[in-house]
Design a protein around this motif. Structure first.
Motif, PDB file in Angstrom:
ATOM      1  N   ASP A 163     -30.898  37.200  36.101  1.00 61.40           N
ATOM      2  CA  ASP A 163     -31.278  37.019  34.697  1.00 61.40           C
ATOM      3  C   ASP A 163     -30.739  35.710  34.140  1.00 61.40           C
ATOM      4  OD1 ASP A 163     -32.809  39.259  34.356  1.00 61.40           O
ATOM      5  OD2 ASP A 163     -31.264  40.444  33.364  1.00 61.40           O
ATOM      6  N   GLU A 164     -29.562  35.306  34.581  1.00 61.16           N
ATOM      7  CA  GLU A 164     -28.934  34.103  34.034  1.00 61.16           C
ATOM      8  C   GLU A 164     -28.097  33.416  35.105  1.00 61.16           C
ATOM      9  OE1 GLU A 164     -29.022  31.568  31.026  1.00 61.16           O
ATOM     10  OE2 GLU A 164     -29.681  33.614  30.675  1.00 61.16           O
ATOM     11  N   ALA A 165     -28.267  32.106  35.243  1.00 61.40           N
ATOM     12  CA  ALA A 165     -27.442  31.290  36.126  1.00 61.40           C
ATOM     13  C   ALA A 165     -26.678  30.310  35.256  1.00 61.40           C
ATOM     14  CB  ALA A 165     -28.308  30.551  37.150  1.00 61.40           C
ATOM     15  N   MET A 166     -25.348  30.370  35.306  1.00 60.91           N
ATOM     16  CA  MET A 166     -24.513  29.563  34.419  1.00 60.91           C
ATOM     17  C   MET A 166     -23.515  28.747  35.217  1.00 60.91           C
ATOM     18  SD  MET A 166     -23.724  32.262  31.313  1.00 60.91           S
ATOM     19  CE  MET A 166     -22.714  33.360  32.332  1.00 60.91           C
ATOM     20  N   VAL A 167     -23.116  27.627  34.635  1.00 63.59           N
ATOM     21  CA  VAL A 167     -22.166  26.713  35.276  1.00 63.59           C
ATOM     22  C   VAL A 167     -21.067  26.387  34.275  1.00 63.59           C
ATOM     23  CG1 VAL A 167     -21.850  24.422  36.289  1.00 63.59           C
ATOM     24  CG2 VAL A 167     -23.957  25.717  36.752  1.00 63.59           C
ATOM     25  N   LEU A 168     -19.818  26.456  34.715  1.00 62.09           N
ATOM     26  CA  LEU A 168     -18.685  26.080  33.873  1.00 62.09           C
ATOM     27  C   LEU A 168     -18.083  24.803  34.442  1.00 62.09           C
ATOM     28  CD1 LEU A 168     -17.058  27.037  31.381  1.00 62.09           C
ATOM     29  CD2 LEU A 168     -15.462  28.100  32.975  1.00 62.09           C
TER      30      LEU A 168
ATOM     31  N   MET B 236     -12.394  22.116  39.537  1.00 60.16           N
ATOM     32  CA  MET B 236     -13.441  22.885  40.222  1.00 60.16           C
ATOM     33  C   MET B 236     -14.502  23.344  39.226  1.00 60.16           C
ATOM     34  SD  MET B 236     -12.450  22.948  43.400  1.00 60.16           S
ATOM     35  CE  MET B 236     -13.217  24.330  44.247  1.00 60.16           C
ATOM     36  N   THR B 237     -15.738  23.357  39.649  1.00 57.86           N
ATOM     37  CA  THR B 237     -16.851  23.802  38.828  1.00 57.86           C
ATOM     38  C   THR B 237     -17.216  25.228  39.222  1.00 57.86           C
ATOM     39  OG1 THR B 237     -17.710  21.547  38.696  1.00 57.86           O
ATOM     40  CG2 THR B 237     -19.221  23.327  38.134  1.00 57.86           C
ATOM     41  N   ARG B 238     -17.313  26.100  38.240  1.00 56.69           N
ATOM     42  CA  ARG B 238     -17.613  27.508  38.516  1.00 56.69           C
ATOM     43  C   ARG B 238     -19.105  27.787  38.324  1.00 56.69           C
ATOM     44  NH1 ARG B 238     -13.685  30.798  34.736  1.00 56.69           N
ATOM     45  NH2 ARG B 238     -14.800  32.534  35.713  1.00 56.69           N
ATOM     46  N   VAL B 239     -19.613  28.692  39.126  1.00 58.76           N
ATOM     47  CA  VAL B 239     -21.001  29.156  39.034  1.00 58.76           C
ATOM     48  C   VAL B 239     -20.977  30.657  38.819  1.00 58.76           C
ATOM     49  CG1 VAL B 239     -23.183  29.459  40.285  1.00 58.76           C
ATOM     50  CG2 VAL B 239     -21.905  27.302  40.482  1.00 58.76           C
ATOM     51  N   CYS B 240     -21.835  31.144  37.947  1.00 59.67           N
ATOM     52  CA  CYS B 240     -21.953  32.585  37.726  1.00 59.67           C
ATOM     53  C   CYS B 240     -23.426  32.968  37.710  1.00 59.67           C
ATOM     54  CB  CYS B 240     -21.291  32.980  36.401  1.00 59.67           C
ATOM     55  SG  CYS B 240     -21.433  34.744  36.007  1.00 59.67           S
ATOM     56  N   LEU B 241     -23.790  33.915  38.545  1.00 59.07           N
ATOM     57  CA  LEU B 241     -25.147  34.456  38.597  1.00 59.07           C
ATOM     58  C   LEU B 241     -25.099  35.883  38.074  1.00 59.07           C
ATOM     59  CD1 LEU B 241     -26.088  33.292  42.211  1.00 59.07           C
ATOM     60  CD2 LEU B 241     -26.357  32.033  40.059  1.00 59.07           C
ATOM     61  N   VAL B 242     -25.847  36.146  37.022  1.00 57.46           N
ATOM     62  CA  VAL B 242     -25.876  37.481  36.413  1.00 57.46           C
ATOM     63  C   VAL B 242     -27.140  38.183  36.859  1.00 57.46           C
ATOM     64  CG1 VAL B 242     -25.780  38.795  34.268  1.00 57.46           C
ATOM     65  CG2 VAL B 242     -24.606  36.582  34.430  1.00 57.46           C
ATOM     66  N   GLY B 243     -26.996  39.314  37.527  1.00 55.36           N
ATOM     67  CA  GLY B 243     -28.140  40.011  38.093  1.00 55.36           C
ATOM     68  C   GLY B 243     -29.001  40.712  37.064  1.00 55.36           C
TER      69      GLY B 243
ATOM     70  N   LEU C  12     -22.609  26.328  30.821  1.00 52.13           N
ATOM     71  CA  LEU C  12     -23.862  25.585  30.723  1.00 52.13           C
ATOM     72  C   LEU C  12     -24.958  26.381  31.405  1.00 52.13           C
ATOM     73  CD1 LEU C  12     -22.537  22.118  31.975  1.00 52.13           C
ATOM     74  CD2 LEU C  12     -22.662  22.887  29.593  1.00 52.13           C
ATOM     75  N   SER C  13     -26.149  26.361  30.825  1.00 53.78           N
ATOM     76  CA  SER C  13     -27.278  26.951  31.539  1.00 53.78           C
ATOM     77  C   SER C  13     -27.594  26.082  32.756  1.00 53.78           C
ATOM     78  CB  SER C  13     -28.506  27.037  30.627  1.00 53.78           C
ATOM     79  OG  SER C  13     -29.013  25.736  30.360  1.00 53.78           O
ATOM     80  N   ARG C  14     -28.336  26.642  33.679  1.00 52.64           N
ATOM     81  CA  ARG C  14     -28.693  25.880  34.873  1.00 52.64           C
ATOM     82  C   ARG C  14     -29.443  24.612  34.509  1.00 52.64           C
ATOM     83  NH1 ARG C  14     -33.091  27.829  39.472  1.00 52.64           N
ATOM     84  NH2 ARG C  14     -32.985  25.937  40.770  1.00 52.64           N
ATOM     85  N   ASP C  15     -30.399  24.701  33.589  1.00 48.68           N
ATOM     86  CA  ASP C  15     -31.183  23.525  33.208  1.00 48.68           C
ATOM     87  C   ASP C  15     -30.313  22.469  32.545  1.00 48.68           C
ATOM     88  OD1 ASP C  15     -33.414  24.747  34.207  1.00 48.68           O
ATOM     89  OD2 ASP C  15     -34.317  25.216  32.275  1.00 48.68           O
ATOM     90  N   LEU C  16     -29.385  22.903  31.697  1.00 47.74           N
ATOM     91  CA  LEU C  16     -28.522  21.943  31.015  1.00 47.74           C
ATOM     92  C   LEU C  16     -27.552  21.295  31.998  1.00 47.74           C
ATOM     93  CD1 LEU C  16     -27.738  20.608  28.393  1.00 47.74           C
ATOM     94  CD2 LEU C  16     -26.216  22.528  27.910  1.00 47.74           C
TER      95      LEU C  16
ATOM     96  N   VAL D  66     -27.209  25.736  26.010  1.00 48.94           N
ATOM     97  CA  VAL D  66     -28.545  25.698  26.590  1.00 48.94           C
ATOM     98  C   VAL D  66     -29.273  24.444  26.130  1.00 48.94           C
ATOM     99  CG1 VAL D  66     -28.684  28.226  26.723  1.00 48.94           C
ATOM    100  CG2 VAL D  66     -29.579  27.043  24.700  1.00 48.94           C
ATOM    101  N   THR D  67     -30.380  24.142  26.786  1.00 48.58           N
ATOM    102  CA  THR D  67     -31.195  22.998  26.387  1.00 48.58           C
ATOM    103  C   THR D  67     -32.001  23.346  25.140  1.00 48.58           C
ATOM    104  OG1 THR D  67     -33.088  23.666  27.728  1.00 48.58           O
ATOM    105  CG2 THR D  67     -31.406  22.288  28.802  1.00 48.58           C
ATOM    106  N   GLU D  68     -32.529  22.336  24.491  1.00 47.45           N
ATOM    107  CA  GLU D  68     -33.344  22.564  23.307  1.00 47.45           C
ATOM    108  C   GLU D  68     -34.590  23.371  23.639  1.00 47.45           C
ATOM    109  OE1 GLU D  68     -35.366  20.044  19.590  1.00 47.45           O
ATOM    110  OE2 GLU D  68     -34.371  18.997  21.239  1.00 47.45           O
TER     111      GLU D  68
END
Length: 208
Positions: free
Chosen positions: A67-72, A1-8, A82-86, A201-203
């Motif tokens: 502030d941050e959207a991340m994916v594991l 399963m892929t996890r998503v985390c949104l940090v407010g 991973l950042s959303r863009d990455l 994150v991306t470059e």
């Protein structure tokens, strides 16, 4: 399963903002929502593609309240987000998993509240209550609105800090940008913390 985390963002109650709006509430209705960090909304999806698609569906809200959207993604790393863009770049085969480990954002992780003199925790009365295991967002607008509003409600004995909770989620603090040069990560030195959270994150994000 892929996890998503949104940090407010600091000035919003993220769970309330998402569940009090019909479009976001509908997009999240099938997920079991949790609070992995203070003022964050976490969930699990079936794949990296599904995670990226969900973030795209929520883009209007991410721009305003997050502030941050991340994916594991376990196929990339079991521990580093991973950042959303990455995440989108890896999904689209623009970046290989092995190439995605160079640029990092390392957060400190510390208790969201300090124990008071009695040894219990305090949380400001306007901060969101953590989710309990098994909590989920339903498609019933009235129920979701009420649940979201409850996170801002005063405790029964009036305004003031909530006391006595020991399961408060920890908060992410002061990200440090680093470049991976070997197997070991640079030590987080922006403040004294016992734990850290690593986000790849991306470059372009690294140089922003």
């Amino acid at each position: 399963m892929t996890r998503v985390c949104l940090v407010g963002s600091d000035d919003v109650n993220l769970r309330y903002e998402l569940l009090s709006r019909e479009t976001a509430r509908d997009a999240l209705a099938t997920y079991d929502l949790r609070e992995p960090f203070e003022n964050a909304v976490g969930l699990e999806t079936v794949s990296l593609g599904a995670a990226v698609a969900l973030l795209n569906d929520l883009n209007w809200y991410l721009v305003r309240f997050v502030d941050e959207a991340m994916v594991l993604e376990p196929s990339v790393s079991d521990e580093e987000w991973l950042s959303r863009d990455l995440a989108a770049a890896i999904r689209d085969d623009e970046v290989g998993p092995d190439e995605a480990a160079r640029f990092l954002k390392i957060y400190g992780l510390e208790p969201a509240v300090e124990p008071d003199e009695s040894g219990t925790d305090e949380r400001p009365d306007n901060s969101p209550a953590p989710d309990r295991p098994g909590d989920a967002a339903s498609g019933d607008g009235a129920n979701d609105d009420a649940a979201a509003a409850d996170s801002d409600a005063d405790p029964p004995d009036g305004p003031g800090p909530r006391r006595g909770r020991t399961d408060e989620p920890k908060r992410l603090v002061e990200p440090m940008f680093v470049t991976r040069t070997g197997d070991d990560l640079p030590e987080y030195d922006l403040r004294d913390v016992e734990e850290t959270v690593v986000e790849r994150v991306t470059e372009s994000e690294f140089g922003a």
